[in-house]
Design a protein around this motif. Sequence first.
Motif, mmCIF file in Angstrom:
data_model
loop_
_atom_site.group_PDB
_atom_site.id
_atom_site.type_symbol
_atom_site.label_atom_id
_atom_site.label_comp_id
_atom_site.label_asym_id
_atom_site.label_seq_id
_atom_site.Cartn_x
_atom_site.Cartn_y
_atom_site.Cartn_z
ATOM 1 N N ASN A 91 8.181 -2.126 -2.767
ATOM 2 C CA ASN A 91 8.189 -1.071 -3.767
ATOM 3 C C ASN A 91 8.976 0.142 -3.249
ATOM 4 N N GLN A 92 8.698 0.530 -2.013
ATOM 5 C CA GLN A 92 9.400 1.679 -1.432
ATOM 6 C C GLN A 92 10.879 1.390 -1.217
ATOM 7 N N ASN A 93 11.220 0.169 -0.815
ATOM 8 C CA ASN A 93 12.632 -0.188 -0.658
ATOM 9 C C ASN A 93 13.411 0.071 -1.942
ATOM 10 N N MET A 94 12.780 -0.289 -3.080
ATOM 11 C CA MET A 94 13.432 -0.042 -4.361
ATOM 12 C C MET A 94 13.553 1.459 -4.615
ATOM 13 N N LEU A 308 11.978 -11.430 -13.443
ATOM 14 C CA LEU A 308 11.048 -10.390 -13.005
ATOM 15 C C LEU A 308 11.129 -9.123 -13.840
ATOM 16 N N VAL A 309 12.281 -8.840 -14.438
ATOM 17 C CA VAL A 309 12.369 -7.677 -15.326
ATOM 18 C C VAL A 309 11.501 -7.901 -16.560
ATOM 19 N N SER A 487 9.737 2.764 -9.375
ATOM 20 C CA SER A 487 9.933 1.536 -8.611
ATOM 21 C C SER A 487 8.767 0.584 -8.792
ATOM 22 N N VAL A 488 9.021 -0.677 -8.403
ATOM 23 C CA VAL A 488 7.979 -1.704 -8.450
ATOM 24 C C VAL A 488 8.228 -2.692 -7.327
ATOM 25 N N GLY A 489 7.155 -3.187 -6.745
ATOM 26 C CA GLY A 489 7.240 -4.255 -5.763
ATOM 27 C C GLY A 489 6.518 -5.473 -6.299
ATOM 28 N N PHE A 490 7.126 -6.633 -6.140
ATOM 29 C CA PHE A 490 6.513 -7.882 -6.581
ATOM 30 C C PHE A 490 6.398 -8.839 -5.399
ATOM 31 N N THR A 491 5.241 -9.434 -5.246
ATOM 32 C CA THR A 491 5.059 -10.523 -4.288
ATOM 33 C C THR A 491 3.826 -11.301 -4.715
ATOM 34 N N GLU A 492 3.392 -12.210 -3.853
ATOM 35 C CA GLU A 492 2.175 -12.968 -4.080
ATOM 36 C C GLU A 492 1.202 -12.666 -2.952
ATOM 37 N N VAL A 497 -0.936 -13.162 -7.922
ATOM 38 C CA VAL A 497 0.060 -12.134 -8.209
ATOM 39 C C VAL A 497 -0.322 -10.776 -7.643
ATOM 40 N N LEU A 498 0.689 -10.081 -7.114
ATOM 41 C CA LEU A 498 0.490 -8.738 -6.584
ATOM 42 C C LEU A 498 1.702 -7.890 -6.933
#
Length: 595
Positions: A91-94, A308-309, A487-492, A497-498
């Motif tokens: 999320n922060q990277n974005m 993902l969008v 921003s948003v961060g996506f992972t598992e 889902v997270l």
Amino acid sequence: MTMAEERAAAELATDVVEMNWDPITRIVGSLGIYTKIDFKQKKVTECHSTSSIFRGYSIFMKGKDPRDAHFITSRICGICGDNHATCSVYNQNMAYGVRPPHLGEWIINLGEAAEYMFDHNIFQENLVGVDYCAKMVGETNPGVLEQANRTEAPHAADHGYRTIGDIMRSLNPLEGEFYREALAVSRTTREMFCLMEGRHVHPSTLYPGGVGTVATIQLFTDYLTRLMRYVEFMKRVVPMHDDLFDFFYQALPGYEEVGRRRVQLVCWGSLNDPEYCDFSYEHMTDWGRRMFVSPGVIVDGKLITNDLVKINLGIRILLGHSYYEDWDGEEVFVERDPLGNPVDRRHPWNQHTIPRPAKRDFDDKYSWTMSPRWFDGENYLAADTGGGPIARLWATALGGLVDHGYVKSTGHSVLINLPRTAGRPEATFEWRIPRWSNAIERNRARTYFQAYMAASALYFVEQALAELRAGNTRTWEPFTVPDEAVSVGFTEAVRGVLSHHMVIRGGKIANYHPYPPTPWNGSVRDHFGTPGPYEDAVQNTPIFEENPPERFKGIDIMRAVRSFDPCLPCGVHMFLGEGRTLHKVHSPLAAATAL
């Protein structure tokens, strides 16, 4: 017909008993399952899932320095804290517009792969496995244990247990051979994680822009030696669990209905490919599809989207029967996403958390868990993660996007290739899309996903070593914090889902909402009356337990709930009383009024 009238009608036709299990725990005792069971019809007629704990991270994150987000949010959970830290870093990277060096990203992937292996192993063998061990089966279904003792295990040559009964005995807690072996393996996988990220479960070397881990040949060799032992272990585990789970279908015809619900699975994808992932929102559709676990929304077995969008824009937070006030009339933080798409008021970017405690009332408010839904343009889907692995494998299989030698998604299955190890030859396993999303298949997928992660980690080690040998030793890229960002961060996370959603204003966090799998799987009924996944999976589950009501343990209900890997660890505390009979009334109208 209203909910109260439906209950009244059901009570007129049958003798119904209330039985509650609160708490059902793994760590914090906040999950409660409240049921009504028809012992004549041998099925659950109604279920409510409750959470009795309020966390409030979305409230106290406001005003914080964004660079602290991953340190703070990792403390959301004492099991999957590294998943939260990783998602927050994404999320922060974005937000900062930073792209980590390739080597840094491979190290993060190796850490996360080790976490999946660790957590799925210890949950499957030392917590879920107890539900299928000889002691439990003997107490709840003695006839099934007798049959298991007579049934030869089809893959005995692979795992070493002659009968299904032998497998069950090996799972007996503390004394079972396999139970103890799995505990030892969990130590090895935790060591693998610490090699990459310093500390488990709250990483000490993970930052926006990469990692602080010092990368050496020795580091990856230490990881690889442990990984190869795990690979050898999985060559026994996959066939052993196939034998055990297949036996339950054979021994108890109709067991596929336990924990079964409509296929509405969601996976946000995980493990980025640094060759393609730049963490920009504008390119998120493309780099999301390059993940080593593919994103996807699956409805009735069909892949609706892996974009993902679109996935992000479809997330809706409904309050339903939860202890909160609506935020209509409150500030809208984000009207349009970075691509210009409109953002709904009920999206996490625009959410306000306004807690209002109340007395538990199943016709009104009864839980701290909200009702996350995915909006497909017409319907608010009460989607679940299936405990994580079944959604991940299903989305990856249908996507057909992953192919790196050790793992290949075919469009209908996932092929997992494990190389020769010290004691066992090369092995290939194929996870095929199942007929059902039920308790057994959620558990089976957890086993196959452990093998999937072992195979993927082999590839990640190769890529990391290639970077080192090419002289690419940087693991971190500097960055600056902007005054304004969305921003948003996506992972598992391990169990599904997270996503972490952040708004920065004046260089500080203006809004921050983490959405882990628990509110998705454990959500309450929404304002449309749609039950959450736990509720839906338990409701109408048939009862196969042989015990009478006065000695009822609820094992089929427990298997249904725990197949989702509820993140409320570590012991299991149940109410095992006789229940309370709900007396019949003569008039449906009177019953509805009384309720």
